[in-house]
Every structure is written in structure tokens, then in C-alpha cells.
Design an enzyme around this catalytic site. Structure first.
Site, PDB file in Angstrom:
ATOM      1  N   GLU A  21       0.823  -1.245   0.030  1.00 24.92           N
ATOM      2  CA  GLU A  21       0.216   0.035   0.087  1.00 24.92           C
ATOM      3  C   GLU A  21       0.891   1.341   0.126  1.00 24.92           C
ATOM      4  O   GLU A  21       0.462   2.511   0.368  1.00 24.92           O
ATOM      5  CB  GLU A  21      -0.938  -0.209   1.088  1.00 24.92           C
ATOM      6  N   SER A 154      -5.972  -3.812   1.705  1.00 23.41           N
ATOM      7  CA  SER A 154      -6.041  -3.242   0.271  1.00 23.41           C
ATOM      8  C   SER A 154      -6.629  -4.536  -0.712  1.00 23.41           C
ATOM      9  O   SER A 154      -6.419  -4.323  -1.979  1.00 23.41           O
ATOM     10  CB  SER A 154      -4.918  -2.511  -0.488  1.00 23.41           C
ATOM     11  N   TYR A 224      -9.897   2.536  -5.105  1.00 19.88           N
ATOM     12  CA  TYR A 224      -9.338   3.735  -5.631  1.00 19.88           C
ATOM     13  C   TYR A 224      -9.847   4.493  -6.766  1.00 19.88           C
ATOM     14  O   TYR A 224      -9.277   5.400  -7.170  1.00 19.88           O
ATOM     15  CB  TYR A 224      -7.621   3.407  -5.796  1.00 19.88           C
ATOM     16  N   ARG A 263     -11.360   2.276  11.646  1.00 20.59           N
ATOM     17  CA  ARG A 263     -12.520   2.082  10.612  1.00 20.59           C
ATOM     18  C   ARG A 263     -12.954   0.826  10.321  1.00 20.59           C
ATOM     19  O   ARG A 263     -11.987   0.112  10.053  1.00 20.59           O
ATOM     20  CB  ARG A 263     -12.206   2.891   9.144  1.00 20.59           C
ATOM     21  N   ASP A 265     -15.051  -2.261   8.980  1.00 25.53           N
ATOM     22  CA  ASP A 265     -15.908  -2.563   7.732  1.00 25.53           C
ATOM     23  C   ASP A 265     -16.900  -3.909   8.385  1.00 25.53           C
ATOM     24  O   ASP A 265     -16.248  -4.999   8.734  1.00 25.53           O
ATOM     25  CB  ASP A 265     -14.881  -3.336   6.663  1.00 25.53           C
ATOM     26  N   GLU A 278     -13.608  -6.530   9.449  1.00 22.06           N
ATOM     27  CA  GLU A 278     -11.928  -6.026   9.787  1.00 22.06           C
ATOM     28  C   GLU A 278     -12.007  -4.611  10.423  1.00 22.06           C
ATOM     29  O   GLU A 278     -12.865  -3.930  10.079  1.00 22.06           O
ATOM     30  CB  GLU A 278     -10.892  -6.173   8.772  1.00 22.06           C
ATOM     31  N   ASN A 280      -9.616  -1.234  10.366  1.00 22.23           N
ATOM     32  CA  ASN A 280      -8.530  -0.821  10.089  1.00 22.23           C
ATOM     33  C   ASN A 280      -7.845   0.310  11.138  1.00 22.23           C
ATOM     34  O   ASN A 280      -8.608   1.017  11.529  1.00 22.23           O
ATOM     35  CB  ASN A 280      -8.537   0.022   8.838  1.00 22.23           C
ATOM     36  N   GLY A 284      -7.456   4.893   5.225  1.00 20.38           N
ATOM     37  CA  GLY A 284      -6.981   5.760   4.003  1.00 20.38           C
ATOM     38  C   GLY A 284      -7.240   7.164   4.097  1.00 20.38           C
ATOM     39  O   GLY A 284      -8.457   7.337   4.962  1.00 20.38           O
TER      40      GLY A 284
HETATM   41  N1  LIG Z   1     -16.303 -13.032   4.859  1.00 24.46           N
HETATM   42  C1  LIG Z   1     -16.599 -12.127   3.831  1.00 24.46           C
HETATM   43  N2  LIG Z   1     -17.861 -12.043   3.220  1.00 24.46           N
HETATM   44  C2  LIG Z   1     -18.434 -11.206   2.547  1.00 24.46           C
HETATM   45  N3  LIG Z   1     -17.392 -10.497   1.724  1.00 24.46           N
HETATM   46  C3  LIG Z   1     -16.006 -10.312   2.098  1.00 24.46           C
HETATM   47  C4  LIG Z   1     -15.861 -11.562   3.327  1.00 24.46           C
HETATM   48  N4  LIG Z   1     -14.418 -10.995   3.375  1.00 24.46           N
HETATM   49  C5  LIG Z   1     -13.938 -10.042   2.578  1.00 24.46           C
HETATM   50  N5  LIG Z   1     -15.013  -9.702   2.022  1.00 24.46           N
HETATM   51  C6  LIG Z   1     -15.062  -8.572   0.800  1.00 24.46           C
HETATM   52  O1  LIG Z   1     -13.465  -8.421   0.421  1.00 24.46           O
HETATM   53  C7  LIG Z   1     -13.050  -7.039   0.843  1.00 24.46           C
HETATM   54  C8  LIG Z   1     -12.016  -6.967   1.353  1.00 24.46           C
HETATM   55  O2  LIG Z   1     -11.607  -7.712   2.563  1.00 24.46           O
HETATM   56  P1  LIG Z   1     -10.936  -7.236   3.935  1.00 24.46           P
HETATM   57  O3  LIG Z   1     -11.296  -8.455   4.961  1.00 24.46           O
HETATM   58  O4  LIG Z   1     -11.751  -6.062   4.494  1.00 24.46           O
HETATM   59  O5  LIG Z   1      -9.550  -7.060   3.370  1.00 24.46           O
HETATM   60  P2  LIG Z   1      -8.706  -5.882   3.068  1.00 24.46           P
HETATM   61  O6  LIG Z   1      -7.773  -5.808   4.535  1.00 24.46           O
HETATM   62  O7  LIG Z   1      -7.893  -6.106   1.919  1.00 24.46           O
HETATM   63  O8  LIG Z   1      -9.530  -4.595   3.073  1.00 24.46           O
HETATM   64  C9  LIG Z   1     -14.366  -6.638   1.731  1.00 24.46           C
HETATM   65  O9  LIG Z   1     -14.436  -5.150   1.836  1.00 24.46           O
HETATM   66  C10 LIG Z   1     -15.621  -7.359   1.409  1.00 24.46           C
HETATM   67  O10 LIG Z   1     -16.201  -6.696  -0.020  1.00 24.46           O
HETATM   68 MG   LIG Z   2     -11.287  -3.901   4.271  1.00 22.73          MG
END
Ligand SMILES: Nc1ncnc2c1ncn2[C@@H]1O[C@H](COP(=O)(O)OP(=O)(O)O)[C@@H](O)[C@H]1O
Ligand SMILES: [Mg+2]
Length: 319
Positions: A21, A154, A224, A263, A265, A278, A280, A284
Site C-alpha cells: 500500500e 487493500s 481507489y 475504521r 468494515d 476487519e 483498520n 485511508g
Molecule cells: N467473509 C466475507 N464475506 C463477504 N465479503 C467479504 C468477506 N471477507 C472479505 N469480503 C470482501 O472483501 C473485501 C476485502 O476484505 P477485507 O477483509 O476488508 O480485506 P482488506 O484488508 O484487503 O481490506 C471486503 O471489503 C468485502 O467486500
Molecule cells: Mg477492508
């Protein structure tokens, strides 16, 4: 500390580094440095952590505080925070432990579960899967599955697996050779993100953002692109769900021990329950990123937001 005192502090904005990143971190750093100048700080310098003279500059530059505008490995995972601790230099955002835990998705999930926050069902694997193992996992968790590196950001190395025969390859794509890999049930529903600002008891959720994507998930390409295409503020969810999401985001912030901001998600299931994907610890921070966007909707312009981050970093230091 009076606001005039704050503005006389010398700020080093740390950005870049070596993670996947790096580019987005340089953008965050540039935007935050500009915002701090706009806020009235007298001396703000942008340092690239990967520059050969970085340590020299940081230690002899006469800085009072470091603004950590870094994401991913070495920047968001406790490493740079450890260096700043050793240098006794106050810094923005989370400390070593919260940063390290937040970036290790498997460790973080244990913390969230313990705090009563819903997380996707899943498994952690540390080796390539045999056909039997893949079969067993699909039997246990079903399909579709999300496969992702336990320690990345990312959306690099993430696959949405819809067929059992693709699972083993997805584990390889998530770099199981160098880190653990999470295999999770796919949570179906609206994706939202909840920024939080503040320390400990003062931590508060900002307006919730709904993330609209045309693709299967919020991947790095979508992340992005211009934000207006993908952010809906406030998210189109009912108040009960919004309340729950705010509660879980603040809980996650406190359970990890975050400082300054975080933040979280989530995916909102059809029953209205937000499931945490997750948190963060350094979201960003370009002008159009999610956190600054939410802050703006709460009446906090970006320069003011960055000024508050410096204030929070210096809050625990006597002057
Ligand atoms: N268990 C899950 N169920 C549904 N969507 C998921 C799941 N895990 C990840 N995603 C999708 O993938 C994206 C990235 O996953 P995330 O765990 O937030 O990783 P990163 O650290 O790369 O942001 C999420 O924003 C979501 O859209
Ligand atoms: Mg994420």
C-alpha cells in the site's frame, strides 16, 4: 494545551514505506501534510520511511510529533510505532499492540469474538490444502467462501471462491507460503464502514458509509476509483442496525485498544445484524477516502480532523 501551542509543534508526516500500500500511503501522507498546513501548523514535513536517510531525518529533524500516514506492513502493524516508542516521539493513532493485533486478522477476530462482536465463521490455514482438506472445509463452511491473507490490506490476494476445486488455488493466491490464510463464509448483504474517532472512553462513531460496488467485492480497483461513485452517506439502513453497527465499531476500537481513529468494515446480514470483517487502525486518508468523507458529513473538515489527530497524539504528553 491551547490550540496555538499545538500549531507551533513540528510535525513529521510519515508515509510511503515498503508495503503493498506504498502508493496509497504516499497519497494519504501528501493529503494529510497539506491539511495540517491548511490547519495552521507552522512546520510540517513529509518523510518517506523508505528513504535511505529517513532515520537520520527523523532523529535529527527537531520534530515534536509524528503523524503516521502509513498503511499495511511496517506502517500499520506496530513496527513504525515501536521505533517511535523507542525514540520517545509522540505519534498519531494506535500503539504497538493495537496496530499489530489489528493487522493480524486471525488474532483480531479472537479479540472481537471475546468482545461479543459478530464475525464471519471461518478457519485459519498455514499450508497448501490437499483435495481432502479442501473437501472437508467446504463440507464444514459451505460455499461461497472468502479466502484472504491474515495479514494484509487493500484487498490483495483475496478470492471469492464459488467452486470447491478453486479453493486450494485461492489459498496459494493468498500467499500461504509467507503468511497464514483465512477462509471465511461469505456474508451476503450490504457493505458498510464505520469510522471511529477518539481515545478510549471518548471514542465516537462518525456517520456510517454504505459502500456501493458493481463488482463481487470491494477490491483494490474499486477502492481507489473516485469515491462519489461508491460512498453513500448515511448508509441506507434502519436505525436499529445503525445503532448496532456504531456499537460494534466502538467496541472493536476499544477492544483492540485503538487511539485516535479506526475504521471498521461490516456486512449487514439480511436479519439486520452487522458482521465485522476487519478494523483498520490507519484508514485511508486522502481527501476522498472513507474516513475524511464521513467526518465531513459530521461537520469536521479534513484540516480540522488532522489537527485533532495531532492533538490526541500529544494529549498524553505533558508540555
Ligand atoms: N467473509 C466475507 N464475506 C463477504 N465479503 C467479504 C468477506 N471477507 C472479505 N469480503 C470482501 O472483501 C473485501 C476485502 O476484505 P477485507 O477483509 O476488508 O480485506 P482488506 O484488508 O484487503 O481490506 C471486503 O471489503 C468485502 O467486500
Ligand atoms: Mg477492508
Amino acid at each position: 494545551m491551547s490550540s496555538q501551542n499545538i500549531l507551533s509543534k513540528n510535525v513529521a508526516v510519515l508515509s510511503g514505506g515498503w508495503s503493498d500500500e506504498r502508493e496509497i500511503s504516499l497519497q494519504s501522507g501528501t493529503a494529510c501534510a497539506e491539511a495540517l498546513q491548511e490547519a495552521g501548523f507552522e512546520r510540517v514535513e513529509l518523510l518517506d520511511v523508505a528513504a535511505p536517510d529517513f532515520i537520520e531525518k527523523l532523529t535529527h529533524g527537531g520534530y515534536d510529533v509524528a503523524f503516521v500516514a502509513m498503511h499495511g506492513r511496517y506502517g500499520e502493524d506496530g513496527c513504525i510505532q515501536g521505533l517511535l516508542e523507542i525514540l520517545h516521539m509522540p505519534y498519531t493513532f494506535s500503539g504497538v499492540l493495537a496496530s499489530a493485533t489489528g493487522t493480524q486478522k486471525d488474532a483480531a477476530k479472537r479479540v472481537y469474538r471475546e468482545a461479543g462482536i459478530p464475525v464471519p465463521e471461518g478457519k485459519v490455514v498455514d499450508h497448501e490444502l490437499s483435495a481432502e482438506e479442501a473437501d472437508h472445509i467446504v463440507y464444514e463452511l459451505g460455499l461461497p467462501l472468502f479466502v484472504k491473507p491474515a495479514s494484509n490490506g487493500s484487498s490483495y490476494g483475496i478470492t471469492r471462491v464459488t467452486k470447491e476445486e478453486d479453493l486450494a488455488q485461492a489459498v496459494i493466491t493468498a500467499d500461504v507460503a509467507i503468511n497464514k490464510v483465512l477462509i471465511e463464509q461469505c456474508v451476503e448483504g450490504m457493505e458498510i464502514t464505520v469510522p471511529v474517532i477518539g481515545n478510549d472512553e471518548d471514542a465516537q462513531a462518525l456517520p456510517i458509509i454504505e459502500i456501493v460496488t458493481g463488482s463481487d467485492f470491494y477490491d483494490s480497483k474499486v477502492k481507489y476509483e473516485p469515491s462519489e461513485l461508491h460512498h453513500v452517506i448515511p448508509a441506507r439502513i434502519d436505525e436499529t442496525t445503525a445503532k448496532l453497527a456504531r456499537k460494534y465499531a466502538v467496541k472493536a476500537h476499544r477492544a483492540l485498544g485503538c487511539r485516535g481513529t479506526s475504521r471498521s468494515d461490516f456486512i449487514v446480514q439480511s436479519d439486520g445484524v452487522p458482521v465485522l470483517l476487519e478494523t483498520n487502525t490507519i484508514p485511508g486518508m486522502t481527501k476522498s477516502s472513507l474516513l475524511p468523507d464521513a467526518a465531513r458529513h459530521a461537520g469536521i473538515e479534513f484540516p480540522e480532523l488532522c489537527r485533532r489527530f495531532v492533538e490526541m497524539a500529544l494529549g498524553e504528553v505533558s508540555d
